[in-house]
Design an enzyme around this catalytic site. Sequence first.
Site, PDB file in Angstrom:
ATOM      1  N   PHE A 192      -9.004  73.350 -11.510  1.00 32.84           N
ATOM      2  CA  PHE A 192      -9.328  71.943 -11.246  1.00 32.84           C
ATOM      3  C   PHE A 192      -8.784  71.100 -12.395  1.00 32.84           C
ATOM      4  O   PHE A 192      -9.159  71.288 -13.548  1.00 32.84           O
ATOM      5  CB  PHE A 192     -10.839  71.739 -11.118  1.00 32.84           C
ATOM      6  CG  PHE A 192     -11.225  70.295 -10.911  1.00 32.84           C
ATOM      7  CD1 PHE A 192     -10.904  69.648  -9.734  1.00 32.84           C
ATOM      8  CD2 PHE A 192     -11.901  69.591 -11.898  1.00 32.84           C
ATOM      9  CE1 PHE A 192     -11.251  68.307  -9.537  1.00 32.84           C
ATOM     10  CE2 PHE A 192     -12.258  68.267 -11.714  1.00 32.84           C
ATOM     11  CZ  PHE A 192     -11.932  67.618 -10.530  1.00 32.84           C
ATOM     12  N   GLY A 193      -7.872  70.199 -12.067  1.00 29.32           N
ATOM     13  CA  GLY A 193      -7.303  69.293 -13.058  1.00 29.32           C
ATOM     14  C   GLY A 193      -7.853  67.892 -12.887  1.00 29.32           C
ATOM     15  O   GLY A 193      -7.935  67.391 -11.757  1.00 29.32           O
ATOM     16  N   TYR A 194      -8.219  67.248 -13.993  1.00 27.95           N
ATOM     17  CA  TYR A 194      -8.778  65.900 -13.934  1.00 27.95           C
ATOM     18  C   TYR A 194      -8.182  64.964 -14.990  1.00 27.95           C
ATOM     19  O   TYR A 194      -8.474  63.779 -15.010  1.00 27.95           O
ATOM     20  CB  TYR A 194     -10.303  65.950 -14.092  1.00 27.95           C
ATOM     21  CG  TYR A 194     -10.758  66.530 -15.412  1.00 27.95           C
ATOM     22  CD1 TYR A 194     -10.922  65.720 -16.528  1.00 27.95           C
ATOM     23  CD2 TYR A 194     -11.024  67.890 -15.533  1.00 27.95           C
ATOM     24  CE1 TYR A 194     -11.331  66.261 -17.739  1.00 27.95           C
ATOM     25  CE2 TYR A 194     -11.436  68.437 -16.731  1.00 27.95           C
ATOM     26  CZ  TYR A 194     -11.580  67.611 -17.837  1.00 27.95           C
ATOM     27  OH  TYR A 194     -11.984  68.144 -19.033  1.00 27.95           O
ATOM     28  N   GLY A 195      -7.340  65.497 -15.883  1.00 25.79           N
ATOM     29  CA  GLY A 195      -6.683  64.696 -16.922  1.00 25.79           C
ATOM     30  C   GLY A 195      -5.188  64.850 -16.788  1.00 25.79           C
ATOM     31  O   GLY A 195      -4.623  64.652 -15.707  1.00 25.79           O
ATOM     32  N   SER A 196      -4.534  65.251 -17.864  1.00 24.32           N
ATOM     33  CA  SER A 196      -3.068  65.377 -17.835  1.00 24.32           C
ATOM     34  C   SER A 196      -2.574  66.443 -16.865  1.00 24.32           C
ATOM     35  O   SER A 196      -1.410  66.401 -16.453  1.00 24.32           O
ATOM     36  CB  SER A 196      -2.521  65.651 -19.238  1.00 24.32           C
ATOM     37  OG  SER A 196      -2.988  66.894 -19.724  1.00 24.32           O
ATOM     38  N   GLU A 252      -5.537  73.847 -23.995  1.00 22.98           N
ATOM     39  CA  GLU A 252      -6.817  73.143 -24.062  1.00 22.98           C
ATOM     40  C   GLU A 252      -7.664  73.585 -25.254  1.00 22.98           C
ATOM     41  O   GLU A 252      -8.884  73.477 -25.231  1.00 22.98           O
ATOM     42  CB  GLU A 252      -7.591  73.362 -22.754  1.00 22.98           C
ATOM     43  CG  GLU A 252      -6.845  72.935 -21.501  1.00 22.98           C
ATOM     44  CD  GLU A 252      -6.520  71.452 -21.452  1.00 22.98           C
ATOM     45  OE1 GLU A 252      -7.219  70.646 -22.096  1.00 22.98           O
ATOM     46  OE2 GLU A 252      -5.546  71.085 -20.766  1.00 22.98           O
TER      47      GLU A 252
END
Length: 189
Positions: A6-10, A85
């Site tokens: 799940f990606g929510y930023g870059s 990360e």
Amino acid sequence: MSVWIFGYGSLLWRPGFPYVEAKAARVAGLSRRLEQGSPDHRGTPERLGRVATLVPAPSAHVGGLVYALAPAEADAILAALDEREQGGYDRVTVRAELHGAAANDGIASIEAITWIARPGNPWHLGPAPFETMVADVLEARGPSGTNVEYVLRLSETLVTLGFEDDHVSSLADAVRAALANPPRYSTRT
């Protein structure tokens, strides 16, 4: 069986890894906030950039993308993302609800891996007045580029994906306004 990220930023505009498919998704009970300092991508240890993390918000949903990884590549991709990360983020599992057209595939939700920077990590900046956040964003630059670019790209990508995020869009608007109206300094003494 695929591993999902799940990606929510870059990761929304620069995943940096091969994937089988990407789908719009939301995670309940969390909200995106630019409260994490970036010492290694959009800032430096001396001048932290502000990047996204997720914070508990019982009535909220955070929108993003889920990426399916090919099983044979999953371990190497996860190791690379753990490295990417590393600036205060921990790997966690979330329940992602497929959103929009993605939800019409007959699957309502999936388990996905993401990275969250919690308060107490060495780079956590926490909430701040918008004026402080704008100043932080305007001044930070790191190996991956400016913090301004990060905030504006995040805002634009969320709009393109059809996700509303008042925190990100308000900060992006404030950054745009500051760039359009830089402070004027008097030469008088």
